[in-house]
Design a protein around this motif. Structure first.
Motif, PDB file in Angstrom:
ATOM      1  N   GLU A   1       0.821  -1.219   0.000  1.00  0.00           N
ATOM      2  CA  GLU A   1       0.000   0.000   0.000  1.00  0.00           C
ATOM      3  C   GLU A   1       0.852   1.266   0.000  1.00  0.00           C
ATOM      4  OE1 GLU A   1       0.392  -1.308   4.327  1.00  0.00           O
ATOM      5  OE2 GLU A   1       0.122  -2.238   2.347  1.00  0.00           O
TER       6      GLU A   1
ATOM      7  N   THR B   1     -10.275  -1.466  -5.742  1.00  0.00           N
ATOM      8  CA  THR B   1      -9.308  -0.768  -4.899  1.00  0.00           C
ATOM      9  C   THR B   1      -9.436   0.747  -5.059  1.00  0.00           C
ATOM     10  OG1 THR B   1      -7.728  -2.599  -4.941  1.00  0.00           O
ATOM     11  CG2 THR B   1      -6.836  -0.391  -4.534  1.00  0.00           C
TER      12      THR B   1
ATOM     13  N   ALA C   1      -7.541   4.019  -4.972  1.00  0.00           N
ATOM     14  CA  ALA C   1      -6.145   4.456  -5.043  1.00  0.00           C
ATOM     15  C   ALA C   1      -6.063   5.848  -5.642  1.00  0.00           C
ATOM     16  CB  ALA C   1      -5.326   3.481  -5.886  1.00  0.00           C
TER      17      ALA C   1
ATOM     18  N   ARG D   1      -3.244   3.705  -1.233  1.00  0.00           N
ATOM     19  CA  ARG D   1      -4.482   3.020  -1.626  1.00  0.00           C
ATOM     20  C   ARG D   1      -5.009   2.210  -0.456  1.00  0.00           C
ATOM     21  NH1 ARG D   1      -0.123   0.674  -3.751  1.00  0.00           N
ATOM     22  NH2 ARG D   1      -0.278   1.815  -5.703  1.00  0.00           N
TER      23      ARG D   1
END
Length: 216
Positions: free
Chosen positions: A112, A147, A149, A170
């Motif tokens: 991440e 996701t 992000a 993210r």
């Protein structure tokens, strides 16, 4: 090396500022580290001293570094892009090791932070030996299909609101598993309840998020 974390966890409360019941005052483990320990014992051969292994540990955590480095059957390497605690400086999007160098990779809450997480997964797959495996965790919201992000977001408070941490780029959704498959991995997903009793989950304050064992 025989260590009974279970006995330690049953005795102490775990505390972190603003989050009671998280950090162990003895070994400094977070809840996810305690889950990893159970997972490594129950679902991997990492602690099998009859099998020699070369291990790459990304962003090494203090609670595991001493354990891994003192296991005689493990050729241990810790790595990080910035931390002085790591044995080597390594960019996981461009790992300076040949193909098929490692039997085991351990990466906890690292992707991440990485702009090109797809390239990092590709590199993990490249340097892993056939038959090798990676223990991988990321902060994931399983209610998200896609996701969330934003690599350009520079507002710290908005990063915290959206991603949970000012350093995160993210928060993963369930499409993360597509990235694993595209990278070439076969994987198994585990939750504490899959093999740990509810009594022990409560005592050790284990997390609800899954951990992936990714195989080549």
């Amino acid at each position: 090396m025989q260590i009974s974390f279970e006995k330690i966890y049953a005795i102490f409360f775990f505390r972190e500022k603003n989050r009671e019941g998280v950090i162990c005052p003895v070994c400094s483990s977070f809840e996810r580290h305690r889950f990893f320990w159970f997972l490594m014992k129950e679902k991997t051969d990492l602690l099998n001293s009859q099998k020699q292994k070369k291990m790459l540990h990304i962003a090494p955590e203090k609670c595991f570094t001493e354990i891994f480095s003192n296991l005689s059957h493990i050729d241990y390497l810790s790595a990080d892009l910035n931390s002085p605690e790591a044995m080597e400086k390594i960019d996981i999007t461009d790992i300076n090791y040949p193909d098929e160098s490692f039997d085991v990779i351990y990466s906890s809450h690292v992707l991440e932070h990485v702009p090109d997480d797809k390239k990092a997964l590709t590199e993990f797959y490249r340097v892993l030996k056939p038959g090798g495996w990676m223990l991988l965790s990321i902060p994931i919201n399983e209610n998200l299909e896609v996701t969330d992000a934003d690599l350009e977001l520079d507002d710290p408070q908005e990063r915290i609101r959206r991603f949970g941490n000012v350093d995160h780029m993210r928060v993963y959704g369930i499409d993360f598993e597509d990235k694993l498959e595209i990278s070439g991995f076969n994987f198994e997903k585990y939750y504490p309840a899959d093999f740990v009793s509810q009594k022990l989950i409560k005592k050790c304050n284990l997390p609800s998020q899954p951990v992936y064992i990714c195989k080549k």
